[in-house]
Scaffold this motif. Structure first.
Motif, PDB file in Angstrom:
ATOM      1  N   ILE A 208       0.836  -1.202   0.000  1.00  0.00           N
ATOM      2  CA  ILE A 208       0.000   0.000   0.000  1.00  0.00           C
ATOM      3  C   ILE A 208       0.868   1.248   0.000  1.00  0.00           C
ATOM      4  O   ILE A 208       1.926   1.292   0.641  1.00  0.00           O
ATOM      5  CB  ILE A 208      -0.962  -0.010   1.211  1.00  0.00           C
ATOM      6  CG1 ILE A 208      -2.067  -1.044   0.982  1.00  0.00           C
ATOM      7  CG2 ILE A 208      -1.562   1.367   1.471  1.00  0.00           C
ATOM      8  CD1 ILE A 208      -3.042  -1.181   2.120  1.00  0.00           C
TER       9      ILE A 208
ATOM     10  N   ILE B  73       0.451   5.441   0.769  1.00  0.00           N
ATOM     11  CA  ILE B  73      -0.409   6.488   1.329  1.00  0.00           C
ATOM     12  C   ILE B  73      -0.007   7.827   0.729  1.00  0.00           C
ATOM     13  O   ILE B  73       1.154   8.241   0.828  1.00  0.00           O
ATOM     14  CB  ILE B  73      -0.309   6.557   2.868  1.00  0.00           C
ATOM     15  CG1 ILE B  73      -0.725   5.226   3.496  1.00  0.00           C
ATOM     16  CG2 ILE B  73      -1.182   7.700   3.409  1.00  0.00           C
ATOM     17  CD1 ILE B  73      -0.534   5.177   4.997  1.00  0.00           C
TER      18      ILE B  73
ATOM     19  N   HIS C 245      -3.681   6.713   9.204  1.00  0.00           N
ATOM     20  CA  HIS C 245      -3.558   5.631   8.224  1.00  0.00           C
ATOM     21  C   HIS C 245      -2.160   5.001   8.288  1.00  0.00           C
ATOM     22  O   HIS C 245      -2.017   3.773   8.209  1.00  0.00           O
ATOM     23  CB  HIS C 245      -3.830   6.161   6.815  1.00  0.00           C
ATOM     24  CG  HIS C 245      -5.275   6.368   6.499  1.00  0.00           C
ATOM     25  ND1 HIS C 245      -6.188   5.327   6.456  1.00  0.00           N
ATOM     26  CD2 HIS C 245      -5.969   7.494   6.195  1.00  0.00           C
ATOM     27  CE1 HIS C 245      -7.381   5.811   6.141  1.00  0.00           C
ATOM     28  NE2 HIS C 245      -7.277   7.117   5.978  1.00  0.00           N
ATOM     29  N   THR C 246      -1.152   5.843   8.425  1.00  0.00           N
ATOM     30  CA  THR C 246       0.222   5.331   8.494  1.00  0.00           C
ATOM     31  C   THR C 246       0.408   4.418   9.699  1.00  0.00           C
ATOM     32  O   THR C 246       0.973   3.318   9.595  1.00  0.00           O
ATOM     33  CB  THR C 246       1.221   6.509   8.566  1.00  0.00           C
ATOM     34  OG1 THR C 246       1.063   7.327   7.413  1.00  0.00           O
ATOM     35  CG2 THR C 246       2.651   5.999   8.634  1.00  0.00           C
TER      36      THR C 246
ATOM     37  N   HIS D 253      -1.763   2.658  11.337  1.00  0.00           N
ATOM     38  CA  HIS D 253      -2.484   1.395  11.212  1.00  0.00           C
ATOM     39  C   HIS D 253      -1.857   0.499  10.144  1.00  0.00           C
ATOM     40  O   HIS D 253      -1.815  -0.725  10.303  1.00  0.00           O
ATOM     41  CB  HIS D 253      -3.960   1.654  10.925  1.00  0.00           C
ATOM     42  CG  HIS D 253      -4.716   2.135  12.121  1.00  0.00           C
ATOM     43  ND1 HIS D 253      -5.229   1.286  13.074  1.00  0.00           N
ATOM     44  CD2 HIS D 253      -5.021   3.388  12.548  1.00  0.00           C
ATOM     45  CE1 HIS D 253      -5.831   1.978  14.019  1.00  0.00           C
ATOM     46  NE2 HIS D 253      -5.717   3.261  13.721  1.00  0.00           N
ATOM     47  N   CYS D 254      -1.356   1.089   9.061  1.00  0.00           N
ATOM     48  CA  CYS D 254      -0.682   0.283   8.034  1.00  0.00           C
ATOM     49  C   CYS D 254       0.584  -0.355   8.582  1.00  0.00           C
ATOM     50  O   CYS D 254       0.880  -1.532   8.315  1.00  0.00           O
ATOM     51  CB  CYS D 254      -0.348   1.140   6.824  1.00  0.00           C
ATOM     52  SG  CYS D 254      -1.751   1.482   5.728  1.00  0.00           S
TER      53      CYS D 254
ATOM     54  N   GLU E 129      -0.372  -3.377  10.815  1.00  0.00           N
ATOM     55  CA  GLU E 129      -1.194  -4.456  10.268  1.00  0.00           C
ATOM     56  C   GLU E 129      -0.313  -5.534   9.621  1.00  0.00           C
ATOM     57  O   GLU E 129       0.410  -5.252   8.660  1.00  0.00           O
ATOM     58  CB  GLU E 129      -2.181  -3.900   9.243  1.00  0.00           C
ATOM     59  CG  GLU E 129      -3.108  -4.926   8.637  1.00  0.00           C
ATOM     60  CD  GLU E 129      -3.916  -5.703   9.668  1.00  0.00           C
ATOM     61  OE1 GLU E 129      -4.073  -6.917   9.480  1.00  0.00           O
ATOM     62  OE2 GLU E 129      -4.371  -5.089  10.660  1.00  0.00           O
TER      63      GLU E 129
ATOM     64  N   VAL F 226      -0.224  -5.987   5.741  1.00  0.00           N
ATOM     65  CA  VAL F 226       0.073  -4.803   4.937  1.00  0.00           C
ATOM     66  C   VAL F 226       1.572  -4.515   4.925  1.00  0.00           C
ATOM     67  O   VAL F 226       2.235  -4.536   5.971  1.00  0.00           O
ATOM     68  CB  VAL F 226      -0.687  -3.564   5.470  1.00  0.00           C
ATOM     69  CG1 VAL F 226      -0.187  -2.280   4.809  1.00  0.00           C
ATOM     70  CG2 VAL F 226      -2.176  -3.715   5.230  1.00  0.00           C
TER      71      VAL F 226
ATOM     72  N   LEU G 297       3.611  -1.310   3.923  1.00  0.00           N
ATOM     73  CA  LEU G 297       3.535   0.095   3.515  1.00  0.00           C
ATOM     74  C   LEU G 297       4.770   0.374   2.654  1.00  0.00           C
ATOM     75  O   LEU G 297       5.830   0.761   3.149  1.00  0.00           O
ATOM     76  CB  LEU G 297       3.474   1.014   4.740  1.00  0.00           C
ATOM     77  CG  LEU G 297       3.267   2.507   4.477  1.00  0.00           C
ATOM     78  CD1 LEU G 297       2.064   2.761   3.589  1.00  0.00           C
ATOM     79  CD2 LEU G 297       3.128   3.269   5.793  1.00  0.00           C
TER      80      LEU G 297
ATOM     81  N   LEU H 257      -9.071  -0.890   7.257  1.00  0.00           N
ATOM     82  CA  LEU H 257      -7.877  -1.303   6.529  1.00  0.00           C
ATOM     83  C   LEU H 257      -7.971  -2.767   6.119  1.00  0.00           C
ATOM     84  O   LEU H 257      -7.606  -3.135   4.992  1.00  0.00           O
ATOM     85  CB  LEU H 257      -6.633  -1.059   7.373  1.00  0.00           C
ATOM     86  CG  LEU H 257      -5.285  -1.442   6.750  1.00  0.00           C
ATOM     87  CD1 LEU H 257      -5.060  -0.695   5.435  1.00  0.00           C
ATOM     88  CD2 LEU H 257      -4.141  -1.171   7.731  1.00  0.00           C
TER      89      LEU H 257
END
Length: 360
Positions: A9, A11, A22-23, A25-26, A29, A32, A34, A315
């Motif tokens: 992903i 962002i 968002h950062t 949580h990515c 996770e 994910v 990032l 997410l």
């Protein structure tokens, strides 16, 4: 792509207010990776270094690097100013990348329709960041309504009222005080209208009176709406970003760590068999089937609340969308209906008349 495979992903707008969430949580996770961020501002390099992330300064640069095989990007999260959602969303979707676009999906109906159309033509899925649909109390409210315990819903009243400081409207986020892209309707009421539609169905008619301006900006600050739902239910809703008040979703639920939790109820739901308030969700009902106003009402217990943060659940839905195992909880078409409703509210303010809400 298998359900156990990590998704990569990117962002866009990661250092911003919502981008930071968002950062976080990515990065937390497991499914994910990032793989990179995009940010053209002076804070981008420091933010990327702090989080050990690859930085691109434009979506063009990122997509070219993806095309050249220098970075893997399966999905993009757009956490950018409202006016950029449609052009960036179209650019990303036409590159064959699925996109999670922050709310509001668009600042007007025609551009929202264009984004939905272009993404569909490209075979890319849109998930719109109405993360409150994933809040455990909203999930419990949906379960309560679907259980029939309240009977037929006749009416709902709601509040989103808070006091924003003046620096909130200054550069680099001065767009928040501009009529086309900012204002409490597009920034905050968008969440509540989406939730009301999620819980009670489509809104078919609105009327809204605007309250006084305290800042002199070219945007609305306060308003009071009446709502007519397709089900026949009616509603009222007061919104304001200029009121010193504990009555807003963030404070009521504690969903945003930046705002102190107050646990005050912000929605009241009235049904033929019972009533309840949100987020408390302890339903009131008569003990016997033919109970009425001369009988005692008893209050039930609330259901246990899942501790999973809404951003985490959102997410994971995006991961499922990318993997092809899930559909978006809030699709582009769903978000478009909310934009259409918000436009009707704005039109009512301007005309002083009730406005019927188109559904497409």
């Amino acid at each position: 792509m298998s359900a156990s495979e990590k998704v990569s992903i990117c962002i866009v707008g990661a250092p911003g207010l919502i981008g930071v969430r968002h950062t976080e949580h990515c990065l937390a996770e497991p499914l994910v990776d990032l793989s990179c961020i995009v940010d053209p501002t002076p804070v981008g390099p420091e933010f990327a270094k702090k989080n050990n992330l690859v930085l691109y300064t434009s979506v063009d640069e990122m997509l070219q690097a993806r095309k050249d095989g220098k970075v893997k990007v399966d999905g993009v999260i757009l956490a950018t100013p409202n006016a950029t959602h449609v052009p960036l969303g179209i650019q990303v979707a036409q590159a064959g990348v699925h996109v999670l676009v922050e709310k509001p999906m668009s600042t007007d109906i025609p551009s929202g329709r264009e984004l939905v159309k272009k993404a569909s033509e490209a075979g890319s899925k849109i998930l719109v960041g109405q993360h409150r649909r994933f809040h455990p109390t909203i999930i419990n409210a949906k379960k309560l309504l679907n259980s029939g315990a309240l009977g037929r819903v006749l009416g709902v009243s709601g509040l989103w009222t808070a006091l924003k400081p003046l620096p909130y409207f200054e550069a680099p986020t001065a767009w928040r005080k501009e009529g086309k892209t900012g204002g409490v309707i597009l920034i905050n009421l968008v969440h509540d209208i989406d939730l009301l539609r999620h819980l009670f169905g489509d809104i078919v008619r609105v009327y809204c009176e605007e309250g006084p301006s305290t800042r002199g900006h070219d945007v609305e600050e306060t308003g009071a709406c009446t709502l007519k739902f397709a089900s026949g239910a009616v509603g009222t809703f007061i919104f304001s970003d200029a009121a010193a008040s504990p009555y807003n979703f963030e404070a009521a639920t504690g969903e945003n760590p930046l705002f102190p939790k107050t646990s005050q109820n912000v929605y009241h739901i009235l049904g033929t068999k019972g009533s309840s308030a949100f987020p408390e969700l302890k339903p009131w009902a008569y003990a016997k089937e033919d109970g009425c106003w001369t009988d005692n009402l008893s209050q039930g217990a609330a259901e246990p609340v899942d501790p999973t943060p809404p951003f985490t659940s959102q997410l994971r839905n995006f991961v499922g969308v990318i993997q092809g195992t899930q559909e978006p909880n809030c699709s582009g078409l769903e978000a478009l209906k909310t934009i259409i409703t918000l436009e009707a509210i704005k039109e009512s303010i301007q005309t002083g008349k009730p406005v019927d809400v188109a559904q497409q």
